[in-house]
Design a protein around this motif. Structure first.
Motif, short mmCIF file in Angstrom:
data_model
loop_
_atom_site.label_atom_id
_atom_site.label_comp_id
_atom_site.label_asym_id
_atom_site.label_seq_id
_atom_site.Cartn_x
_atom_site.Cartn_y
_atom_site.Cartn_z
N ALA A 236 -8.59 -5.76 6.99
CA ALA A 236 -9.89 -5.97 7.01
C ALA A 236 -10.65 -7.57 5.63
O ALA A 236 -11.78 -8.04 6.17
N GLY A 237 -9.57 -7.29 4.81
CA GLY A 237 -9.73 -7.99 3.86
C GLY A 237 -10.04 -7.69 3.23
O GLY A 237 -10.72 -8.54 2.01
N VAL A 238 -10.54 -6.40 2.82
CA VAL A 238 -11.13 -5.56 1.91
C VAL A 238 -10.24 -5.04 0.49
O VAL A 238 -9.15 -4.87 0.85
N ALA A 239 -11.00 -5.03 -0.88
CA ALA A 239 -9.80 -5.08 -1.70
C ALA A 239 -9.96 -3.74 -2.12
O ALA A 239 -11.43 -3.05 -2.28
N LEU A 240 -8.22 -3.52 -1.85
CA LEU A 240 -8.30 -1.75 -2.42
C LEU A 240 -8.33 -1.49 -4.34
O LEU A 240 -7.56 -2.76 -4.46
N ASP A 241 -8.24 -0.84 -4.61
CA ASP A 241 -7.93 -0.40 -5.92
C ASP A 241 -6.78 -0.11 -6.15
O ASP A 241 -5.81 0.36 -5.29
N LYS A 242 -6.02 0.45 -7.78
CA LYS A 242 -4.79 0.94 -7.48
C LYS A 242 -4.21 2.40 -7.07
O LYS A 242 -2.99 2.02 -6.96
N GLU A 243 -5.36 3.59 -7.16
CA GLU A 243 -5.02 4.73 -6.69
C GLU A 243 -4.41 4.77 -5.31
O GLU A 243 -3.59 4.66 -4.10
N GLN A 244 -5.47 3.54 -4.82
CA GLN A 244 -5.78 3.86 -3.06
C GLN A 244 -3.59 2.25 -2.93
O GLN A 244 -3.27 2.79 -1.69
N GLU A 245 -3.83 1.46 -3.46
CA GLU A 245 -2.83 0.96 -3.19
C GLU A 245 -1.69 1.91 -3.48
O GLU A 245 -0.20 1.89 -2.64
N GLU A 246 -1.33 2.44 -4.59
CA GLU A 246 -0.33 4.15 -4.18
C GLU A 246 -0.01 4.96 -3.22
O GLU A 246 0.79 5.11 -3.29
N LYS A 247 -1.37 4.93 -2.81
CA LYS A 247 -1.16 6.01 -2.00
C LYS A 247 -0.44 5.31 -0.79
O LYS A 247 0.14 6.13 0.13
N LEU A 248 -1.07 4.00 -0.19
CA LEU A 248 -0.56 3.17 0.55
C LEU A 248 0.54 2.79 0.76
O LEU A 248 1.83 2.84 1.37
N ALA A 249 1.54 2.92 -0.71
CA ALA A 249 2.75 3.12 -0.94
C ALA A 249 4.09 3.57 -0.47
O ALA A 249 4.41 3.51 -0.12
N LYS A 250 2.56 5.09 -0.50
CA LYS A 250 3.46 6.62 -0.76
C LYS A 250 3.95 6.79 0.92
O LYS A 250 4.92 7.53 1.26
N SER A 251 3.53 6.19 1.73
CA SER A 251 3.02 6.18 3.07
C SER A 251 4.59 6.49 3.64
O SER A 251 4.63 7.32 4.85
N THR A 252 5.18 5.43 3.84
CA THR A 252 6.55 5.73 4.78
C THR A 252 7.09 6.52 4.04
O THR A 252 8.02 7.22 4.59
N GLY A 253 7.50 7.56 2.69
CA GLY A 253 7.90 8.45 2.08
C GLY A 253 7.11 9.35 2.37
O GLY A 253 8.30 10.34 3.24
N TRP A 254 6.37 9.56 2.81
CA TRP A 254 5.48 10.62 3.63
C TRP A 254 5.70 11.58 5.09
O TRP A 254 6.30 11.66 5.27
N GLN A 255 6.05 9.46 5.95
CA GLN A 255 6.31 9.65 7.31
C GLN A 255 7.72 10.54 7.48
O GLN A 255 8.40 11.12 7.98
N GLU A 256 8.60 10.28 6.32
CA GLU A 256 10.18 10.56 6.31
C GLU A 256 10.18 11.55 5.68
O GLU A 256 11.33 12.54 6.85
#
Length: 193
Positions: free
Chosen positions: A159-179
């Motif tokens: 939607a265009g909302v800027a995410l902070d560093k912690e949120q970006e890190e959490k988003l990056a871990k999503s695929t690992g959590w799914q696995e």
């Protein structure tokens, strides 16, 4: 202040009298009478019930010396302290293998790195008296909650909302959590079957 002025004098009746004195601000303190046999609140003995008094006189273990009883008590407290200070290793059968070997393709390698970067918290590790099935179910629910949060973060990012560093890190871990959820569900299916 003179020590003699604050000391109590005993009268013939058994009463004590603390003489009046002069305060530092110039006012006069009246003399105080203390009746015979009075014990101040701070000096009162601690109340003990009849049962507690009776237990004091009875030996702890009939036939044992007090030294043996004390040695047993000290040994018991030492074992309690040592067991509480040393953490028990987790049960390897019920803990998911989060440090999987890297796979050949780059996507698998990224997944294993993401999974290895987020080890389960100490509270998520099962205790020895806990059911491994329940532990796996709790871990799956916890990871599904994190994945849902990542999905809402991804929607915000689109939607265009800027995410902070912690949120970006959490988003990056999503695929690992799914696995990891997939692996845990496989382990749960093996336990149920």
């Amino acid at each position: 202040m003179n020590r003699k002025l604050t000391e109590a004098t005993v009268l013939e009746t058994g009463e004590k009298v603390i003489p009046g004195s002069l305060r530092p601000d110039g006012t006069v303190r009246k003399e105080r009478r203390i009746r015979a046999g009075f014990v101040p609140q701070d000096e009162q003995p601690v109340y003990m019930s009849r049962g507690a008094l009776a237990k004091q006189n009875v030996p702890t273990c009939p036939g044992m010396d007090e030294t043996e009883v004390m040695a047993l008590k000290q040994q018991a407290t030492k074992t309690k302290k040592s067991s509480s200070s040393v953490s028990k290793p987790p049960n390897p059968k019920s803990v998911p293998n989060t440090l999987a070997s890297p796979q050949a393709d780059s996507k698998g390698a990224a997944v294993s790195k993401a999974v290895a970067a987020d080890p389960p918290a100490q509270s998520e590790l099962p205790s020895e008296n806990e059911d491994p099935k329940k532990t796996l179910e709790k871990r799956i629910l916890n990871l599904n909650k994190k994945i849902r949060q990542c999905n809402t973060l991804a929607e915000k990012k689109q939607a265009g909302v800027a995410l902070d560093k912690e949120q970006e890190e959490k988003l990056a871990k999503s695929t690992g959590w799914q696995e990891e959820v997939r692996q845990l569900e496989e382990q749960l299916a093996k336990l149920v079957a």
